[in-house]
Design a protein around this motif. Structure first.
Motif, PDB file in Angstrom:
ATOM      1  N   UNK A   1       7.006   4.693   2.638  1.00  0.00           N
ATOM      2  CA  UNK A   1       7.767   4.461   3.951  1.00  0.00           C
ATOM      3  C   UNK A   1       7.758   3.231   4.208  1.00  0.00           C
ATOM      4  N   UNK A   2       8.833   2.582   4.623  1.00  0.00           N
ATOM      5  CA  UNK A   2       8.766   1.140   4.686  1.00  0.00           C
ATOM      6  C   UNK A   2       7.602   0.335   3.867  1.00  0.00           C
ATOM      7  N   UNK A   3       7.560   0.566   2.688  1.00  0.00           N
ATOM      8  CA  UNK A   3       6.920  -0.090   1.689  1.00  0.00           C
ATOM      9  C   UNK A   3       5.491   0.199   1.785  1.00  0.00           C
ATOM     10  N   UNK A   4       5.163   1.141   2.621  1.00  0.00           N
ATOM     11  CA  UNK A   4       3.757   1.739   2.430  1.00  0.00           C
ATOM     12  C   UNK A   4       3.724   3.023   1.994  1.00  0.00           C
ATOM     13  N   UNK A   5       2.344   3.147   1.286  1.00  0.00           N
ATOM     14  CA  UNK A   5       2.203   4.555   0.550  1.00  0.00           C
ATOM     15  C   UNK A   5       2.102   5.620   1.701  1.00  0.00           C
ATOM     16  N   UNK A   6       2.530   6.801   1.431  1.00  0.00           N
ATOM     17  CA  UNK A   6       2.311   7.837   2.500  1.00  0.00           C
ATOM     18  C   UNK A   6       0.866   8.598   2.320  1.00  0.00           C
TER      19      UNK A   6
END
Length: 503
Positions: A35-40
């Motif tokens: 999400x938004x380039x960040x791993x969840x």
């Protein structure tokens, strides 16, 4: 963005690849969610030292970096699974259960007062170092940590920091008792996260009555009355009375196993392959088959440098495997392999090449000077099955033992295959294939020079079975592409429940 949810997989105490591989498929998908380039999600695995190799090999082959935390390093030192050739029940030691129980305490003296020996104190504190926010010093890091260089130590500590105190533990059916203990520790133990959630991965098609709670009752039969009282009196009360540990517990065994009946259980196989009359409760979910990516091959266990070129050189191939737990039915496997080697020399097998995947131990007991026979310790099974599905290899087939993992792969790749059950749940799986209209079961006594080609031709020319296999393969592909189990695990980790999840 909110903090990443931490998901921990603990498929089994023992090194049985079939219990580990589906969780790697889930982990791989979950690690790709962003999400938004960040791993969840932060993904980690836990298990004995011997199982670390499975995760390491997956990381090496697929560019993943799943963290692995070794546990019970005194009870099951590195090399244990290769040294101990015994039945499944004989491999399992009660010592590690008590190490988990003693993890209730945050104090070494309390552990010893409760009966822990030095090894169990070490294992309990090492567990606490990973499963709680109670960070102990590196004296209680797993044994292998001491042999790492500074760079590797930094990487381990970094992984530990990212994955410590998980939000969700997905354990295995065969660690149901350990799951019950962890659940009660999360509710009552010092420094444990009371919001920790649990789920179970069941990597075989069990009977509805063989549920996780029943499994725990079977495990408890291995403990005497004194040990059972100690276990219940430590993990279940809100406050432990050190003077009352040997007395009759206030809470019963039924209270101990009750939480398991409320946990979500994931079976990595489409329901269409199970017996139609098997009906489980609403917490049991059939999900995607979890067809894994390849693992890195162990050094020195493959005589082939380039499998793609090798497979391209041979049009008709017979691929034979008896699974990762081959030593459980070693004598039958030796007969199987040797019989097929001999049968390959019949004139009507001209043009065929035999690939035997015999396992790292058994490969040393087999030999062949025949040009049309290749014997491996391990082979890239997905690469081979995928190749056999190509039109170039019409006339090729696999001969397998009937373990669920290999059946799922043969079905997924739509490869003609024969099943020769050697033990465990393999006969049941062969009967399930017959229920699906795939008649490919045969027996060891039929593997003779004049018979092998006959049975290969039977499965290749049984167009009804081939059509039913293709239909089932389509179901497996659709299910695999849905990632329904992995998405359910993600929902559970994020929301703490599967309420509202769209199946």
């Amino acid at each position: 963005m909110a903090d990443k949810k931490k998901i921990l997989f603990w498929p089994d105490v023992y090194k049985e690849q079939g219990h580990w591989l589906p969780t790697l498929a889930w982990a791989d998908y979950l690690s790709s969610l962003e999400e938004d380039g960040e791993k969840l999600y932060s993904i980690a695995f836990m298990g004995i030292m011997d199982c670390k190799q499975i995760v390491d090999d997956y990381n090496a082959a697929n560019g993943t970096d799943f963290f692995y935390y070794p546990i019970f390093t005194k009870t099951y030192p590195e090399g244990y699974t290769a040294q101990v050739q015994a039945t499944t029940n004989e491999r399992w030691k009660s010592d590690h259960i008590m190490s988990l129980v003693y993890a209730r305490f945050d104090d070494e003296d309390n552990m010893k007062d409760a009966g822990a020996n030095e090894s169990q104190v070490f294992e309990a504190l090492s567990l606490r170092n990973f499963l709680t926010n109670d960070e102990t010093d590196d004296d209680y890091y797993p044994d292998f940590y001491k042999g790492l260089d500074e760079s590797a130590k930094d990487a381990f500590e970094n992984g530990l920091d990212k994955c410590r105190n998980p939000d969700l533990i997905v354990s295995g059916f065969f660690t149901s008792m350990e799951t019950a203990i962890l659940y009660h520790l999360s509710q009552n133990g010092d420094d444990f996260n009371e919001d920790m959630k649990f789920a179970i991965s069941t990597t075989y098609l069990r009977h509805p009555s063989e549920d996780p709670a029943t499994r725990v009752l079977q495990n408890l039969n291995g403990f005497n009355d004194y040990q059972q009282r100690m276990l219940l009196n430590i993990v279940m009360p809100e406050d432990v009375d050190m003077d009352e540990l040997e007395k009759e517990p206030e809470k019963s065994v039924e209270d101990f196993i009750l939480p398991l009946t409320n946990l979500d259980e994931f079976i990595p196989c489409p329901k269409v392959f199970d017996y139609s009359h098997y009906e489980h409760g609403p917490k049991v979910h059939y999900v995607e088959p979890c067809i894994n990516k390849e693992l890195a091959l162990p050094n020195g266990e493959s005589p082939i440098d380039n499998w793609e070129d090798f497979l391209a050189e041979h049009d008709k191939i017979v691929f034979v495997t008896a699974g990762s737990q081959i030593l459980d039915y070693k004598d039958k496997a030796v007969i199987l392999f040797q019989s097929i080697i001999d049968a390959m020399q019949a004139s009507d097998m001209n043009g065929y090449h035999l690939i035997i995947c015999a396992g790292s131990t058994l490969v040393q007991e087999l030999s062949s000077d025949y040009e049309n026979v290749t014997i491996c310790g391990w082979a890239p099974q997905h690469t081979i099955l995928s190749a056999l599905a190509e039109s170039k290899h019409n006339g090729s087939c696999a001969i397998i033992h009937g373990g669920l993992a290999t059946i799922k792969e043969c079905v997924y790749y739509d490869v003609p295959f024969l099943v020769l059950p050697l033990g465990k749940d393999q006969m049941d799986n062969a009967l399930r294939l017959e229920d699906c209209g795939i008649n490919n079961r045969f027996h060891l006594e039929y593997i003779k020079p004049k018979c092998l080609r006959y049975f290969i031709n039977q499965i290749l020319q049984d167009y009804k079975s081939r059509l039913n296999l293709k239909k089932l393969s389509g179901v497996f592909h659709k299910s695999e592409e849905s990632h329904i189990g992995a998405n359910a695990i993600a929902h559970l980790a994020t929301n703490g429940t599967l309420d509202g999840f769209e199946w």
